[in-house]
Motif scaffolding. Structure first.
Motif, PDB file in Angstrom:
ATOM      1  N   GLY A 159       0.812  -1.217   0.000  1.00 53.98           N
ATOM      2  CA  GLY A 159       0.000   0.000   0.000  1.00 53.98           C
ATOM      3  C   GLY A 159       0.840   1.260   0.000  1.00 53.98           C
ATOM      4  O   GLY A 159       1.911   1.315   0.583  1.00 53.98           O
ATOM      5  N   GLN A 160       0.332   2.289  -0.676  1.00 58.21           N
ATOM      6  CA  GLN A 160       1.101   3.513  -0.870  1.00 58.21           C
ATOM      7  C   GLN A 160       1.439   4.207   0.433  1.00 58.21           C
ATOM      8  O   GLN A 160       0.661   4.197   1.388  1.00 58.21           O
ATOM      9  N   ASN A 199      -0.867  -0.343  -4.645  1.00 58.48           N
ATOM     10  CA  ASN A 199      -0.878  -1.388  -3.628  1.00 58.48           C
ATOM     11  C   ASN A 199      -0.602  -2.710  -4.337  1.00 58.48           C
ATOM     12  O   ASN A 199      -1.499  -3.316  -4.916  1.00 58.48           O
ATOM     13  N   LYS A 250      -2.671  -5.739  -3.083  1.00 58.04           N
ATOM     14  CA  LYS A 250      -4.089  -5.665  -3.474  1.00 58.04           C
ATOM     15  C   LYS A 250      -4.271  -6.027  -4.946  1.00 58.04           C
ATOM     16  O   LYS A 250      -5.245  -6.706  -5.307  1.00 58.04           O
ATOM     17  N   ASP A 310       3.836  -2.169  -8.155  1.00 65.25           N
ATOM     18  CA  ASP A 310       2.438  -2.554  -8.340  1.00 65.25           C
ATOM     19  C   ASP A 310       2.149  -2.888  -9.801  1.00 65.25           C
ATOM     20  O   ASP A 310       2.181  -1.992 -10.665  1.00 65.25           O
ATOM     21  N   GLU A 336       5.811   2.249  -1.474  1.00 70.38           N
ATOM     22  CA  GLU A 336       4.831   1.550  -0.648  1.00 70.38           C
ATOM     23  C   GLU A 336       5.411   1.126   0.702  1.00 70.38           C
ATOM     24  O   GLU A 336       6.620   0.938   0.853  1.00 70.38           O
TER      25      GLU A 336
END
Length: 393
Positions: free
Chosen positions: A18-19, A32, A35, A330, A341
């Motif tokens: 995640g950022q 992300n 994700k 990502d 991230e």
């Protein structure tokens, strides 16, 4: 604290979660890595799930488990960068206050002239380029001129490619060593990389004889700390290259792929060493992240997780395992660059508390500080040891 004899730190290269708040400063929007790959039908990582991957703060994907088998944390990068060298250095304890130089428009003319004089050869290309595309586009000119293909990327790298038929590998390594001596100070790129290839146009193939020539680490690392006490520091994959070989007591060399890297690590588990085994699995980044291959990345995670199951079953009572990353890449984000991230930290072993959410911390260097603390070593770093929070009494 005397309960650990062997520590294994496995870096899933680019496995971001995640950022970070300053992602926009590094040219990133929403990102992300985890994700993006969790949404693929190829993704299945039950072992990492059991260790607490989806229980980590702010992950925003996957299903948390009720009682993770280990302790877990989210780490933010304090260094001014999002590349492999900076990330690994920070894991080991070094926070880089200044970003390493990058060259989106190629290297300056005066530097190229200096390098051509030192090489005694013409430099071709001098642009950011894909490694496979550059040899396709410049391979014929390289053969005609006997020159060297020089290119870069979004990372702080100076890459030299040449056909092994024209420039033998040892000679190519020599040019890289010369470049490394010149590329210091303001032009101190993180890595000078030899990129040999073989074949005839248009069927060129890069070979496994790539070699990285890194900057010397600019501060104290967990390997330095362990070696001062005579402990082992074993590198698997790119680790020795990333740290310019400094205080890596033994390197098992570049991995053919992630599977090979884990097979080497599983063999190391049969050895009676005392200290650290530091592992880099680069395929996540190199083969899938940069190429924005979501399914490929997801499948690589699935394959790793199966080998992780083998690893966990082989662990001794005085072993500890840490799984982490060095930055994001990502595969669902625009472009081909790394992404700024947070990284995961999963900690597992007989003497590690289960189900402890250690929270979020401001630097990857928490890992280096923790490893040093496990072996009662002194390390100068901005990180702090997490050991008191997760060790079983």
């Amino acid at each position: 604290m005397g309960k650990f004899k062997r520590a294994f730190v496995i870096v899933l290269d680019s496995y971001g979660i995640g950022q970070e708040p300053d992602a926009a400063d590094f040219g990133d929007g929403e990102c992300n890595t985890l994700k993006s790959i969790v949404g693929s039908s190829k993704y299945d990582t039950p072992n990492m799930k059991k260790l607490g991957l989806f229980n980590i703060d702010g992950v925003g994907c996957g299903e948390p488990v009720e009682k993770p088998l280990g302790s877990f944390a989210r780490l933010r990068e304090l260094s001014r960068g999002k590349d492999t060298t900076t990330g690994h250095w920070e894991i080991a304890g070094i926070v880089s206050e200044r970003p390493m130089p990058t060259y989106p428009d190629g290297f300056p003319a005066d530097l190229i002239a200096k390098l051509e004089k030192a090489f005694g050869k013409k430099i071709l290309c001098n642009k950011p380029y894909s490694g496979t595309a550059v040899i396709h586009d410049y391979g014929q000119e390289q053969e005609k001129t006997g020159g060297l293909i020089v290119y870069t990327s979004a990372d702080s790298v100076f890459q030299i490619a040449a056909n092994e038929a024209d420039v033998p590998v040892d000679e190519l390594y020599g040019y890289c060593k010369t470049a490394r001596e010149i590329l210091q100070g303001e032009h101190g790129v993180g890595r000078v990389i030899a990129r040999p290839y073989v074949g005839k146009f248009p069927d060129y193939q890069r070979t496994s004889r790539r070699h990285d020539f890194s900057l010397d680490p600019t501060g104290d690392t967990m390997m330095d700390a362990l070696r001062r006490k005579g402990l082992d520091t074993i590198g698997v994959g790119k680790i020795s290259d990333i740290f310019a070989g400094r205080n890596v007591s033994r390197s098992l060399g570049i991995n053919k792929d992630n599977v090979d890297g884990m097979e080497k690590t599983l063999k190391v588990m049969d050895e009676d060493f005392e200290g650290l085994c530091f592992v880099n699995l680069v395929d996540f980044d190199m083969q899938y992240g940069h190429r924005r291959d979501i399914d490929g990345y997801a499948n690589a995670a699935t394959v790793f997780d199966k080998q992780l199951g083998e690893f966990m079953a082989k662990m001794r009572d005085d072993d500890v395992l840490m799984i982490t990353a060095d930055h994001g890449c990502d595969p669902g984000a625009p472009g081909t660059d790394h992404t700024r991230e947070y990284i995961p930290l999963l900690i597992y072993g007989k003497h590690v508390k289960e189900g402890v959410n250690l929270g979020t911390y401001p630097t990857f260097a928490m890992i280096g500080a923790t490893i040093s603390d496990m072996f009662d070593c002194d390390l100068k770093t901005k990180g702090e040891s997490l050991l008191p929070r997760f060790i079983q009494d």
